[in-house]
Design a protein around this motif. Sequence first.
Motif, PDB file in Angstrom:
ATOM      1  N   PRO A   1       0.831  -1.211   0.000  1.00  0.00           N
ATOM      2  CA  PRO A   1       0.000   0.000   0.000  1.00  0.00           C
ATOM      3  C   PRO A   1       0.865   1.261   0.000  1.00  0.00           C
ATOM      4  CG  PRO A   1       0.092  -0.944   2.207  1.00  0.00           C
ATOM      5  CD  PRO A   1       1.005  -1.789   1.339  1.00  0.00           C
ATOM      6  N   MET A   2       0.371   2.286  -0.638  1.00  0.00           N
ATOM      7  CA  MET A   2       1.085   3.565  -0.641  1.00  0.00           C
ATOM      8  C   MET A   2       0.107   4.701  -0.368  1.00  0.00           C
ATOM      9  SD  MET A   2       3.607   5.274  -3.509  1.00  0.00           S
ATOM     10  CE  MET A   2       2.376   6.104  -4.520  1.00  0.00           C
ATOM     11  N   LEU A   3       0.484   5.585   0.545  1.00  0.00           N
ATOM     12  CA  LEU A   3      -0.316   6.789   0.814  1.00  0.00           C
ATOM     13  C   LEU A   3       0.365   7.974   0.153  1.00  0.00           C
ATOM     14  CD1 LEU A   3      -0.853   6.300   4.676  1.00  0.00           C
ATOM     15  CD2 LEU A   3      -2.078   5.218   2.767  1.00  0.00           C
ATOM     16  N   PHE A   4      -0.411   8.993  -0.142  1.00  0.00           N
ATOM     17  CA  PHE A   4       0.161  10.250  -0.639  1.00  0.00           C
ATOM     18  C   PHE A   4       0.135  11.255   0.506  1.00  0.00           C
ATOM     19  CE2 PHE A   4      -0.313  14.348  -3.089  1.00  0.00           C
ATOM     20  CZ  PHE A   4       1.023  14.392  -3.477  1.00  0.00           C
ATOM     21  N   MET A   5       1.251  11.903   0.709  1.00  0.00           N
ATOM     22  CA  MET A   5       1.441  12.776   1.867  1.00  0.00           C
ATOM     23  C   MET A   5       0.187  13.595   2.215  1.00  0.00           C
ATOM     24  SD  MET A   5       3.914  15.762   0.329  1.00  0.00           S
ATOM     25  CE  MET A   5       3.291  16.973  -0.854  1.00  0.00           C
ATOM     26  N   GLY A   6      -0.183  13.553   3.471  1.00  0.00           N
ATOM     27  CA  GLY A   6      -1.317  14.349   3.955  1.00  0.00           C
ATOM     28  C   GLY A   6      -2.638  13.627   3.926  1.00  0.00           C
ATOM     29  N   GLU A   7      -2.739  12.535   3.146  1.00  0.00           N
ATOM     30  CA  GLU A   7      -4.049  11.888   3.074  1.00  0.00           C
ATOM     31  C   GLU A   7      -4.436  11.309   4.422  1.00  0.00           C
ATOM     32  OE1 GLU A   7      -3.259   8.430   0.114  1.00  0.00           O
ATOM     33  OE2 GLU A   7      -4.713   7.592   1.504  1.00  0.00           O
ATOM     34  N   GLU A   8      -3.435  11.035   5.275  1.00  0.00           N
ATOM     35  CA  GLU A   8      -3.724  10.415   6.569  1.00  0.00           C
ATOM     36  C   GLU A   8      -4.461  11.370   7.512  1.00  0.00           C
ATOM     37  OE1 GLU A   8      -0.844  11.418   5.495  1.00  0.00           O
ATOM     38  OE2 GLU A   8       0.571  11.971   7.096  1.00  0.00           O
ATOM     39  N   TRP A   9      -4.464  12.652   7.223  1.00  0.00           N
ATOM     40  CA  TRP A   9      -5.321  13.558   8.008  1.00  0.00           C
ATOM     41  C   TRP A   9      -6.310  14.307   7.106  1.00  0.00           C
ATOM     42  CZ3 TRP A   9       0.044  15.257   7.888  1.00  0.00           C
ATOM     43  CH2 TRP A   9       0.270  16.435   7.179  1.00  0.00           C
ATOM     44  N   ALA A  10      -6.542  13.787   5.917  1.00  0.00           N
ATOM     45  CA  ALA A  10      -7.491  14.408   4.988  1.00  0.00           C
ATOM     46  C   ALA A  10      -7.121  15.862   4.705  1.00  0.00           C
ATOM     47  CB  ALA A  10      -8.921  14.290   5.510  1.00  0.00           C
ATOM     48  N   GLU A  11      -5.857  16.042   4.393  1.00  0.00           N
ATOM     49  CA  GLU A  11      -5.354  17.374   4.018  1.00  0.00           C
ATOM     50  C   GLU A  11      -6.261  17.965   2.940  1.00  0.00           C
ATOM     51  OE1 GLU A  11      -2.389  19.448   4.801  1.00  0.00           O
ATOM     52  OE2 GLU A  11      -3.842  20.654   3.678  1.00  0.00           O
ATOM     53  N   THR A  12      -6.577  19.245   3.089  1.00  0.00           N
ATOM     54  CA  THR A  12      -7.464  19.863   2.096  1.00  0.00           C
ATOM     55  C   THR A  12      -6.745  20.794   1.123  1.00  0.00           C
ATOM     56  OG1 THR A  12      -8.051  21.406   3.842  1.00  0.00           O
ATOM     57  CG2 THR A  12      -9.661  19.685   3.324  1.00  0.00           C
ATOM     58  N   ASN A  13      -5.518  21.186   1.470  1.00  0.00           N
ATOM     59  CA  ASN A  13      -4.756  21.969   0.479  1.00  0.00           C
ATOM     60  C   ASN A  13      -4.584  21.130  -0.787  1.00  0.00           C
ATOM     61  OD1 ASN A  13      -4.454  24.202   2.028  1.00  0.00           O
ATOM     62  ND2 ASN A  13      -2.288  23.845   2.555  1.00  0.00           N
ATOM     63  N   PRO A  14      -4.600  21.800  -1.927  1.00  0.00           N
ATOM     64  CA  PRO A  14      -4.428  21.025  -3.173  1.00  0.00           C
ATOM     65  C   PRO A  14      -2.963  20.610  -3.350  1.00  0.00           C
ATOM     66  CG  PRO A  14      -4.440  23.361  -3.680  1.00  0.00           C
ATOM     67  CD  PRO A  14      -4.682  23.252  -2.181  1.00  0.00           C
ATOM     68  N   PHE A  15      -2.716  19.720  -4.302  1.00  0.00           N
ATOM     69  CA  PHE A  15      -1.353  19.499  -4.775  1.00  0.00           C
ATOM     70  C   PHE A  15      -1.374  19.855  -6.254  1.00  0.00           C
ATOM     71  CE2 PHE A  15       2.160  16.891  -6.521  1.00  0.00           C
ATOM     72  CZ  PHE A  15       3.209  17.457  -5.803  1.00  0.00           C
ATOM     73  N   LEU A  16      -0.913  21.073  -6.530  1.00  0.00           N
ATOM     74  CA  LEU A  16      -1.034  21.632  -7.882  1.00  0.00           C
ATOM     75  C   LEU A  16       0.208  21.343  -8.721  1.00  0.00           C
ATOM     76  CD1 LEU A  16      -2.527  25.005  -6.655  1.00  0.00           C
ATOM     77  CD2 LEU A  16      -3.740  23.308  -8.061  1.00  0.00           C
ATOM     78  N   TYR A  17       0.086  21.627  -9.998  1.00  0.00           N
ATOM     79  CA  TYR A  17       1.240  21.484 -10.889  1.00  0.00           C
ATOM     80  C   TYR A  17       2.031  22.785 -10.853  1.00  0.00           C
ATOM     81  CZ  TYR A  17       4.128  20.397 -14.865  1.00  0.00           C
ATOM     82  OH  TYR A  17       5.205  20.153 -15.661  1.00  0.00           O
TER      83      TYR A  17
END
Lengths: 562, 562
Positions: free
Chosen positions: A425-441
Amino acid sequence: MNVAKRNIGLTFDGARCNFRIWAPQATKVQLAIKDKANIDLSRKDYGYWEASHITSIKETDLYWLKIDGKQLPDPASVLQPEGVHGPSQAINLNEKPSSDNWQNIPLKDYIIYELHTGTFSEGGDFEGVAEKLDHLIELGITAIELMPVAAFAGERNWGYDGVLPFAIQASYGGPKALQKLVALCHSKGLAVILDVVYNHFGPEGNYLHEFGPYFTDKYKTPWGKAVNFDDRGSHGVREYIIENAIMWFRDFHIDALRLDAVHAIKDNSASHILQEISKHTDLLSKQTGKPYYLIAECDLNDPRYISPVEQNGLGMHGQWVDEFHHALRVAAGEPKQGYYLDFAGISHLGKAYQDAYVYTGMYSKERDNFFGKSAQGHHGSQFTVFSQNHDHVGNRMLGERSSTLYSFEMQKLLAAAILTAPFVPMLFMGEEWAETNPFLYFIDHSDPDLVEAVRNGRREEFAASHVDGQAPDPKAEDTFNRSKLNWKLLQQAKNANMFQYYKQLIALRKQYTMLQTADLDTVKAYVFQAENSLMIERKCADENKSILCLLNFSSSVQQLSI
Amino acid sequence: MNVAKRNIGLTFDGARCNFRIWAPQATKVQLAIKDKANIDLSRKDYGYWEASHITSIKETDLYWLKIDGKQLPDPASVLQPEGVHGPSQAINLNEKPSSDNWQNIPLKDYIIYELHTGTFSEGGDFEGVAEKLDHLIELGITAIELMPVAAFAGERNWGYDGVLPFAIQASYGGPKALQKLVALCHSKGLAVILDVVYNHFGPEGNYLHEFGPYFTDKYKTPWGKAVNFDDRGSHGVREYIIENAIMWFRDFHIDALRLDAVHAIKDNSASHILQEISKHTDLLSKQTGKPYYLIAECDLNDPRYISPVEQNGLGMHGQWVDEFHHALRVAAGEPKQGYYLDFAGISHLGKAYQDAYVYTGMYSKERDNFFGKSAQGHHGSQFTVFSQNHDHVGNRMLGERSSTLYSFEMQKLLAAAILTAPFVPMLFMGEEWAETNPFLYFIDHSDPDLVEAVRNGRREEFAASHVDGQAPDPKAEDTFNRSKLNWKLLQQAKNANMFQYYKQLIALRKQYTMLQTADLDTVKAYVFQAENSLMIERKCADENKSILCLLNFSSSVQQLSI
């Protein structure tokens, strides 16, 4: 090739240095050290240029390579303190923190956390990552995965525009800081995966064509000319890339490489470059007594990539499975457009749980082809799965994470689907606290035409898919800053709740062998179409026991008959 | 795909016909039969168009396909009586001479005779070949290899400009005559190999792009756009090619295919097209109970091509080895230029006897690369060797055969080198009597610009290699006629002598198992550099016996110490 030592670029040997570089077309090559006399290199076989026992270079000296008088950064530079267009800096990679007691952990036990160094912490560098490791340990993560750190133009980039694959981005802290971070991870029991890009080079600051035939027009790639792995003179390119892969393991004690988009690496020679990387990695493994892993991003559903070289495989230990993500997201209600078009939701997700690949020879509308091949016989630990990663978040126009797309409960379901899967399994940083900031290009090229081309490219991409609104300016510093994690959220009840949920799920996975990576034969998926639910049976390989995972993607309570 | 029956084009079923063609972009497809009403085809899945139980088409009827009104030859036509631009002809392939008692012969026993139908006999057609079979039987040949017979523009061509892979060149006699020739060969104990070209289509008369995405610009080939084996819509192209390969075995009872330049077939999908051809061929083999062989021309020294599909191989049974030829010719005194540059003569020839490939990972100057991989573990019957073939003769400006390049004794030595090799030997038509007529390059395109381009291409090719004189005009009928074998030579003492020599060599090979194809472990080459001589020891696999073959490439008697 001797994997025990650095074969390209500047190498310290005590107080002296050796230098070796490939420049087959050059007639004169010099090392130009700032405020010191130039050093002429001697031409050797196969287009290499060398100098041995150099005493005039000291650590932190700035230097250029002069190719027939033209001043260029060293293609094997490990640090570009003034950026990719500037001089290279002499760094002694031999003096590094010891990791001798670290033995890596089995790939089957990896629980990966993908992070982007620039946006993971406020500081945006390796030190910033180091400060947050205890959070990851508490969460239960066993391996961090750093998005590419190879030097790119400017200060802000996802990392896929790297042009100097040996140089560690200065704004992240450079090579010494990376060595320090890896040692710290190991001391805390964390493995480190590094994302490396061998299928293309970035559009700004790439001087490799001045040195040799690094590119070929035999093949077309989405990023222009292909890297030359099998055309005339490719031997120098191959050595460059093999040396790079080995450097991370040998000089930085990296535990695994994630090889970006290997389907875009075109090589029809008798020894595929991935086979060569695999063979050299095995060689180093034998010397150090530590396992190193190669994990490919591959979009071909071709198990040959993850088969051993002795069986004509390409020798990768594992690969990412985007199809699991696509099926999962459609099950969660994602509109069927773009790459979701081919995915049917829970029935496909059920297939992915059992077979890793969804398309194993069936007709794909999106590809207009019969696509893929069964991965039967491969182990679950060879497949990395995720409910979101940098691509799926960042390639949305507004960079929305699952947190802003799905209900709180659905986010928990997505997490459970991943963390009880028989895969890595792999998480993307912040998903573990339901981060709401976007990850933009975001990019930070200096060439205004290139910046404009990237801006237009983004606009056109989203115009084509009829997304409303406007793509944020990738060059704006604000776009980058908005993409940073907001660690303060962790103090809010809802976010803390999500963090606890992730933590418990990971603990559960660690507690029950039956919830970990497994032989795919031990996994059975039951699809409940009407209930939009899935039951995953995980059998114990040895005993007559099983665990049932019930995944209800509908919005109401469901009763499932077994 | 059902290999038992024809799946594309016109198929007779008793007095009725079925028709099926792939034209994914078309909105209307019709069969336009001469002097009869058009038949509308119905659109089916995946871009196919069909009509069943057609009663209005009779054998020998001429017909066109109308794609949105545009009149085109049938891509799966088996006969183009008026040429590649003309209408197709309805032919019932089911009514063919029986070959039921024929079981093919083991590949290890093949002794191949490569011939070009147009220039082998005075008649220049299949009947002309049929008349000469007894000569080949007397010589001891076990398999003839027909250069490509697929319909090409005009009346004269080597065959590599074919544009309709299912159509048998009308000037050779068409499909019925080919079926008859194969049956005759089988009745005389001869196997038949057919040369097929799947890596490109000829420059004139290729209408495939009107039907579907047969081509891709993902890859560059020496002949322009690559055939689309893995890009969008390639499924139709793949079925077309697989069906073609199967047709030769099923409907023409061909025993083996020689696949032209498979290194130019680019396919990065999970199932390589060669693997698919191999799998379907195996399927047909199971149904008919007869073995069929796939022999690839491959310039990659990559044993994966000749490894089984189950081991991630590409499933070819055998391949040509140009390197054996190159080493042999340099040993015989060929000047070291062009593709001979890389070859050292007897030391390389010794290596080729033991390992099949010369380059197994060493640096090649000509390629500017470390080239190839060892073929260890493969059997000698997987490699076809020759001292000359259509390419090496015909790609010389003046098309000289060995007969006009080497002494009579050297020609005999070349023959012995091939016919005592542990590989499958192949002769090029006429070499058995030291034919002196050239085998020139000829074409008969009708497009004047194309003809001029070919002429210029030939001129430039030889200007670049500094060959004196002028290339004969490829379009001139005389160039073709001068390339025909002169069978009358056989009546001259010298030529009859050579024929007897070849005959005896082949008889010797058949007499001693130790002179036939073998496990490469049983072959040992001893190089006598000063004597320019080679000793090949052929051990008997079971007993403690061996045969020594002494090859003296010097111009005087040599004494070799063992």
